[in-house]
Scaffold this motif. Structure first.
Motif, PDB file in Angstrom:
ATOM      1  N   THR A 149       0.877  -1.172   0.000  1.00  9.22           N
ATOM      2  CA  THR A 149       0.000   0.000   0.000  1.00  9.22           C
ATOM      3  C   THR A 149       0.912   1.219   0.000  1.00  9.22           C
ATOM      4  OG1 THR A 149      -1.670  -1.152   1.325  1.00  9.22           O
ATOM      5  CG2 THR A 149      -1.848   1.242   1.174  1.00  9.22           C
ATOM      6  N   ILE A 150       0.618   2.177  -0.858  1.00  5.27           N
ATOM      7  CA  ILE A 150       1.409   3.409  -0.933  1.00  5.27           C
ATOM      8  C   ILE A 150       0.549   4.564  -0.434  1.00  5.27           C
ATOM      9  CG2 ILE A 150       2.539   5.043  -2.487  1.00  5.27           C
ATOM     10  CD1 ILE A 150       3.235   2.573  -4.251  1.00  5.27           C
ATOM     11  N   LEU A 151       1.053   5.274   0.564  1.00  3.31           N
ATOM     12  CA  LEU A 151       0.337   6.413   1.140  1.00  3.31           C
ATOM     13  C   LEU A 151       1.050   7.693   0.745  1.00  3.31           C
ATOM     14  CD1 LEU A 151      -1.982   7.343   3.013  1.00  3.31           C
ATOM     15  CD2 LEU A 151      -0.315   7.317   4.888  1.00  3.31           C
ATOM     16  N   ARG A 152       0.289   8.630   0.152  1.00  2.00           N
ATOM     17  CA  ARG A 152       0.852   9.898  -0.310  1.00  2.00           C
ATOM     18  C   ARG A 152       0.198  11.064   0.445  1.00  2.00           C
ATOM     19  NH1 ARG A 152       1.244   8.985  -6.926  1.00  2.00           N
ATOM     20  NH2 ARG A 152       3.193   7.797  -6.844  1.00  2.00           N
ATOM     21  N   LEU A 197      -3.383  -0.587  -3.177  1.00  2.00           N
ATOM     22  CA  LEU A 197      -3.937   0.762  -3.307  1.00  2.00           C
ATOM     23  C   LEU A 197      -2.844   1.824  -3.148  1.00  2.00           C
ATOM     24  CD1 LEU A 197      -7.213   0.496  -1.172  1.00  2.00           C
ATOM     25  CD2 LEU A 197      -6.942   0.187  -3.638  1.00  2.00           C
ATOM     26  N   THR A 198      -2.940   2.863  -3.959  1.00  7.61           N
ATOM     27  CA  THR A 198      -2.149   4.078  -3.782  1.00  7.61           C
ATOM     28  C   THR A 198      -3.120   5.162  -3.350  1.00  7.61           C
ATOM     29  OG1 THR A 198      -0.552   3.425  -5.470  1.00  7.61           O
ATOM     30  CG2 THR A 198      -0.636   5.756  -4.893  1.00  7.61           C
ATOM     31  N   LEU A 199      -2.923   5.693  -2.148  1.00  6.13           N
ATOM     32  CA  LEU A 199      -3.903   6.587  -1.540  1.00  6.13           C
ATOM     33  C   LEU A 199      -3.291   7.931  -1.195  1.00  6.13           C
ATOM     34  CD1 LEU A 199      -5.446   3.971   0.918  1.00  6.13           C
ATOM     35  CD2 LEU A 199      -6.512   4.831  -1.184  1.00  6.13           C
ATOM     36  N   GLU A 200      -4.004   8.997  -1.530  1.00  6.27           N
ATOM     37  CA  GLU A 200      -3.624  10.330  -1.086  1.00  6.27           C
ATOM     38  C   GLU A 200      -4.315  10.633   0.245  1.00  6.27           C
ATOM     39  OE1 GLU A 200      -4.477  13.082  -4.235  1.00  6.27           O
ATOM     40  OE2 GLU A 200      -2.783  12.395  -5.450  1.00  6.27           O
ATOM     41  N   LEU A 201      -3.682  11.487   1.040  1.00  4.44           N
ATOM     42  CA  LEU A 201      -4.185  11.783   2.383  1.00  4.44           C
ATOM     43  C   LEU A 201      -4.032  13.257   2.706  1.00  4.44           C
ATOM     44  CD1 LEU A 201      -5.069  10.970   5.316  1.00  4.44           C
ATOM     45  CD2 LEU A 201      -2.632  10.542   5.765  1.00  4.44           C
TER      46      LEU A 201
END
Length: 218
Positions: A149-152, A197-201
């Protein structure tokens, strides 16, 4: 569960270690400076002294042995030049992914950056940073053996966390407290359905647990 965090003395990592310890998990943080060990212990984490710029894949894999999940939260940091963006933000992330794969640690959560793109244009240090992060993200996504999982996150602040966020594939730009980034990371680690998932925060209006559940449902 045992979680091993690269960049274990970073501002987000220390917050995450406290949260994981409070939730009953076993946290370990990889640091290059032995003088930081006591800070990790105070956060409830086991310090692992290892320099990700010079370590081998086997050395990092040994540090990851027996872990249930790994978190890449390392970074060259403010004030560093473009060369360090390449060796830390890209190189160390690639090394860490390879080591997780070798150690049989499938679950990997990566702290990236909003706007990360291996083809990002520009000659400034921040441009190099976004390219390095983007290249690292692309490499992690290519590893079929990893449940990544990639958190941006958006612009990081030291404001007190609110526990209310916007978390999605695309959120638009905005700030987010490091407290809330750590809270989201802890939730992602406990939500294996976020793999792939690649998610923006950014800061928002939805509680962290609900925002994570909604991201999975999308």
């Amino acid at each position: 569960m045992r979680m091993v965090i690269a960049g274990g003395h970073g501002q987000i990592a220390l917050r995450l270690e406290r949260l994981l310890s409070a939730r009953g998990h076993e946290a370990a943080g990889i640091v290059r400076d032995p003088g930081q060990a006591d800070d990790l212990r105070a956060a409830g984490a086991e310090p692992v002294v290892l320099d990700l710029e010079s370590a081998t894949v086997d050395e990092v894999a040994a540090a990851l042995a027996g872990a249930d999940a790994a978190v890449f939260a390392a970074g060259a940091g403010g004030g560093s030049g473009a060369a360090l963006k390449e060796t830390v933000d890209r190189g160390a992330a690639v090394l860490f992914a390879d080591a997780a794969e070798r150690a049989g640690v499938r679950r990997l959560v990566v702290v990236s950056a909003m706007g990360a793109d291996p083809d990002h244009a520009g000659d400034e240090v921040f441009d190099a940073y976004l390219r390095a992060k983007g290249a690292a993200d692309a490499y992690v996504r290519s590893r079929a053996a990893l449940d990544w999982t990639i958190l941006r996150p958006g612009m990081l602040t030291n404001d007190a966390g609110t526990g209310l966020v916007a978390l999605a594939g695309s959120t638009g730009r905005g700030p987010v407290p490091r407290d809330d980034v750590a809270a989201v990371l802890a939730e992602l680690l406990e939500t294996p359905e976020t793999a792939g998932l690649t998610l923006e925060l950014i800061s928002g209006s939805v509680p962290v647990a609900e925002a994570t559940e909604a991201a999975v449902e999308r």
